[in-house]
Design a protein around this motif. Structure first.
Motif, mmCIF file in Angstrom:
data_model
loop_
_atom_site.group_PDB
_atom_site.id
_atom_site.type_symbol
_atom_site.label_atom_id
_atom_site.label_comp_id
_atom_site.label_asym_id
_atom_site.label_seq_id
_atom_site.Cartn_x
_atom_site.Cartn_y
_atom_site.Cartn_z
ATOM 1 N N ILE A 45 0.828 -1.213 0.000
ATOM 2 C CA ILE A 45 0.000 0.000 0.000
ATOM 3 C C ILE A 45 0.860 1.260 0.000
ATOM 4 N N SER A 46 2.165 1.077 -0.156
ATOM 5 C CA SER A 46 3.100 2.210 -0.106
ATOM 6 C C SER A 46 3.229 2.880 -1.462
ATOM 7 N N PRO A 47 3.770 4.104 -1.494
ATOM 8 C CA PRO A 47 4.051 4.750 -2.776
ATOM 9 C C PRO A 47 4.987 3.917 -3.654
ATOM 10 N N ALA A 48 5.876 3.124 -3.042
ATOM 11 C CA ALA A 48 6.818 2.311 -3.814
ATOM 12 C C ALA A 48 6.109 1.265 -4.665
ATOM 13 N N ALA A 49 4.879 0.892 -4.291
ATOM 14 C CA ALA A 49 4.141 -0.144 -5.030
ATOM 15 C C ALA A 49 3.377 0.409 -6.223
ATOM 16 N N GLU A 50 3.349 1.724 -6.376
ATOM 17 C CA GLU A 50 2.538 2.300 -7.454
ATOM 18 C C GLU A 50 3.009 1.863 -8.841
ATOM 19 N N GLY A 51 4.286 1.498 -8.975
ATOM 20 C CA GLY A 51 4.791 1.020 -10.256
ATOM 21 C C GLY A 51 4.552 -0.458 -10.493
ATOM 22 N N PHE A 52 3.885 -1.115 -9.544
ATOM 23 C CA PHE A 52 3.649 -2.561 -9.632
ATOM 24 C C PHE A 52 2.156 -2.897 -9.724
ATOM 25 N N LEU A 53 1.331 -1.926 -10.094
ATOM 26 C CA LEU A 53 -0.113 -2.163 -10.078
ATOM 27 C C LEU A 53 -0.522 -3.293 -11.016
ATOM 28 N N GLU A 54 0.114 -3.402 -12.162
ATOM 29 C CA GLU A 54 -0.243 -4.460 -13.100
ATOM 30 C C GLU A 54 0.051 -5.842 -12.512
ATOM 31 N N ALA A 55 1.222 -5.992 -11.907
ATOM 32 C CA ALA A 55 1.569 -7.270 -11.280
ATOM 33 C C ALA A 55 0.649 -7.581 -10.107
ATOM 34 N N MET A 56 0.310 -6.559 -9.318
ATOM 35 C CA MET A 56 -0.610 -6.755 -8.201
ATOM 36 C C MET A 56 -1.988 -7.157 -8.701
ATOM 37 N N ALA A 57 -2.447 -6.495 -9.767
ATOM 38 C CA ALA A 57 -3.773 -6.795 -10.312
ATOM 39 C C ALA A 57 -3.842 -8.217 -10.846
ATOM 40 N N GLN A 58 -2.807 -8.664 -11.526
ATOM 41 C CA GLN A 58 -2.810 -10.021 -12.072
ATOM 42 C C GLN A 58 -2.851 -11.066 -10.964
ATOM 43 N N LYS A 59 -2.059 -10.858 -9.909
ATOM 44 C CA LYS A 59 -2.067 -11.813 -8.807
ATOM 45 C C LYS A 59 -3.396 -11.775 -8.053
ATOM 46 N N ALA A 60 -3.956 -10.574 -7.862
ATOM 47 C CA ALA A 60 -5.257 -10.450 -7.196
ATOM 48 C C ALA A 60 -6.342 -11.159 -7.997
ATOM 49 N N HIS A 61 -6.288 -11.017 -9.311
ATOM 50 C CA HIS A 61 -7.264 -11.674 -10.183
ATOM 51 C C HIS A 61 -7.163 -13.191 -10.061
ATOM 52 N N ARG A 62 -5.942 -13.725 -10.086
ATOM 53 C CA ARG A 62 -5.758 -15.180 -9.982
ATOM 54 C C ARG A 62 -6.285 -15.703 -8.650
ATOM 55 N N LEU A 63 -5.967 -15.007 -7.570
ATOM 56 C CA LEU A 63 -6.440 -15.443 -6.254
ATOM 57 C C LEU A 63 -7.960 -15.434 -6.169
ATOM 58 N N THR A 64 -8.566 -14.389 -6.713
ATOM 59 C CA THR A 64 -10.026 -14.280 -6.652
ATOM 60 C C THR A 64 -10.674 -15.397 -7.453
ATOM 61 N N ARG A 65 -10.147 -15.696 -8.624
ATOM 62 C CA ARG A 65 -10.679 -16.797 -9.432
ATOM 63 C C ARG A 65 -10.563 -18.127 -8.681
ATOM 64 N N GLN A 66 -9.422 -18.346 -8.017
ATOM 65 C CA GLN A 66 -9.226 -19.595 -7.274
ATOM 66 C C GLN A 66 -10.234 -19.742 -6.140
ATOM 67 N N ARG A 67 -10.480 -18.639 -5.427
ATOM 68 C CA ARG A 67 -11.326 -18.714 -4.225
ATOM 69 C C ARG A 67 -12.813 -18.552 -4.530
ATOM 70 N N PHE A 68 -13.162 -17.725 -5.526
ATOM 71 C CA PHE A 68 -14.566 -17.365 -5.737
ATOM 72 C C PHE A 68 -15.092 -17.704 -7.128
ATOM 73 N N GLY A 69 -14.238 -18.187 -8.026
ATOM 74 C CA GLY A 69 -14.703 -18.428 -9.382
ATOM 75 C C GLY A 69 -15.037 -17.120 -10.075
ATOM 76 N N ASN A 70 -16.109 -17.138 -10.861
ATOM 77 C CA ASN A 70 -16.525 -15.942 -11.611
ATOM 78 C C ASN A 70 -17.769 -15.300 -11.017
ATOM 79 N N THR A 71 -18.057 -15.559 -9.759
ATOM 80 C CA THR A 71 -19.314 -15.112 -9.174
ATOM 81 C C THR A 71 -19.201 -13.713 -8.570
ATOM 82 N N ILE A 72 -20.280 -12.955 -8.693
ATOM 83 C CA ILE A 72 -20.422 -11.648 -8.036
ATOM 84 C C ILE A 72 -21.765 -11.653 -7.306
ATOM 85 N N LEU A 73 -21.720 -11.523 -5.994
ATOM 86 C CA LEU A 73 -22.937 -11.493 -5.189
ATOM 87 C C LEU A 73 -23.561 -10.102 -5.250
ATOM 88 N N LEU A 74 -24.859 -10.051 -5.535
ATOM 89 C CA LEU A 74 -25.580 -8.775 -5.618
ATOM 90 C C LEU A 74 -26.420 -8.559 -4.364
#
Length: 375
Positions: A45-74
């Protein structure tokens, strides 16, 4: 040991300095870790991570798919009352604001609830201002019982209660709680809450623990972005989520990311949070809490919500109204804040399907807890 004891171990100034001091190497080490420590989260969450948003987003996406699949609760909020006895400077329900006050009758609650039910919702969030002398536990319990047949899950976002109050809510059919600390900065919290029971920082901070002890199945936390330093508030929110997941392991923990929206009173956020920073917070929280629900409301624009979906979001509100009775009457003069994404639930569902997601209206039923059913 309570979370008050946990948070008191940290000096806020040292936390801010520690976040600012994180380096690119710290971020790279955090991204390579399977399970984050608080120090790793601080790096992400530091300023140093601002250049790593793409890598963070890709890993966050993979984790979410593993844990929740493609579901969005409304889900949808249903505002019961805008009465409030607090002086929160940033809130449209502030007791000093000269806005029309309204508390729904049980018949009016059911009328709005049936509209939401007919739109497809089976998860609902009952919301009030904080005026327990006018809208107390008994009214909330009665409202929950009245609409219980219409919904599989009923959550509340109301004034903090004692543990016995939450036990009363559980008995009435409530299974979830949302409560924001607003800011974890004690000094700023005191400035923003000049009067009312909400001024008690510790009592509010311990609310999720009382709710967990009473047996609530879902607990959602977060901070209101725009009030204070978002990086340190995010750090303490992450610590809070970790604490709750360890101590109430049977309870589903979720984290919301509300940003300030225009409201009665004209409060101007002193520390606005950019879209890019919001992306960073969502990704970092997913990496810290792989199994937590991450919630995005209609405070955000349609375009932004659509683009944030792949980053780890698992729950979204749709077709929201923040005024008591607004679904049936169409009157928004008593709203808490203005929403941004005004698409209908059907339009949100269509968008989700077009992006490859499965909109989920119901993922829970109280029958799961019916021990008389046996197995």
């Amino acid at each position: 040991m309570s979370f008050v004891d946990e948070i008191n171990k940290y000096d806020p100034e040292q936390v801010r300095a520690g976040i600012a001091a994180k380096t690119v190497s710290d971020v790279e080490r955090a991204l390579s870790s399977e399970r984050l420590r608080p120090d790793d989260f601080m790096a992400l969450i530091s300023p140093a991570a601002e250049g790593f948003l793409e890598a963070m987003a890709q890993k966050a996406h993979r984790l979410t798919r593993q844990r929740f699949g493609n579901t969005i609760l409304l889900y949808a909020p249903l505002y019961i009352s805008n009465e409030c006895s607090n002086g929160c400077l940033y809130c449209g329900f502030n007791a000093h604001n000269r806005v029309p006050r309204r508390t729904l009758t049980l018949d009016e609650v059911e009328r709005d609830a049936r509209i939401l039910h007919n739109l497809g919702f089976r998860h609902i969030l009952l919301v009030t201002g904080e005026a327990p002398a006018k809208v107390g536990n008994d009214l909330l319990a009665a409202a929950a019982r009245r609409i219980r047949p219409l919904f599989s899950s009923i959550s509340i976002e109301v004034y903090p209660m004692e543990e016995a109050g939450y036990a009363q809510m559980v008995e009435a059919g409530v299974d979830g709680l949302t409560v924001y600390q607003e800011t974890y900065d004690r000094a700023l919290y005191s400035q923003l809450h000049p009067f009312g029971k909400k001024r008690d920082y510790d009592f509010r901070l311990l609310t999720p623990e009382r709710a967990g002890a009473a047996g609530l199945r879902r607990i959602g936390i977060g901070f209101l972005q725009g009030l204070g330093d978002f990086r340190s508030d995010a750090f303490f929110t992450g610590l809070h989520a970790l604490y709750l997941s360890r101590n109430f392991w049977r309870t589903q923990i979720s984290v919301s990311f509300p940003r300030m929206r225009p409201a009665e009173g004209g409060f101007s956020p002193p520390s606005p949070v950019s879209d890019r920073s919001l992306v960073q917070l969502i990704c970092a929280m997913r990496l810290l809490m792989p199994d937590a629900g991450l919630v995005l409301s209609t405070r955000e624009s349609a375009a932004l919500r659509d683009n944030l979906l792949p980053l780890g979001i698992t729950q979204m509100s749709a077709g929201s109204c923040t005024a008591p009775g607004g679904y049936a009457d169409g009157d928004r003069s008593t709203e808490q804040f203005a929403i941004d994404d005004d698409r209908t639930p059907a339009e949100v569902c269509a968008l989700l399907r077009s992006r490859g997601y499965d909109p989920v209206w119901k993922d829970w039923d109280s029958a799961f807890l019916d021990r008389s059913a046996g197995c």
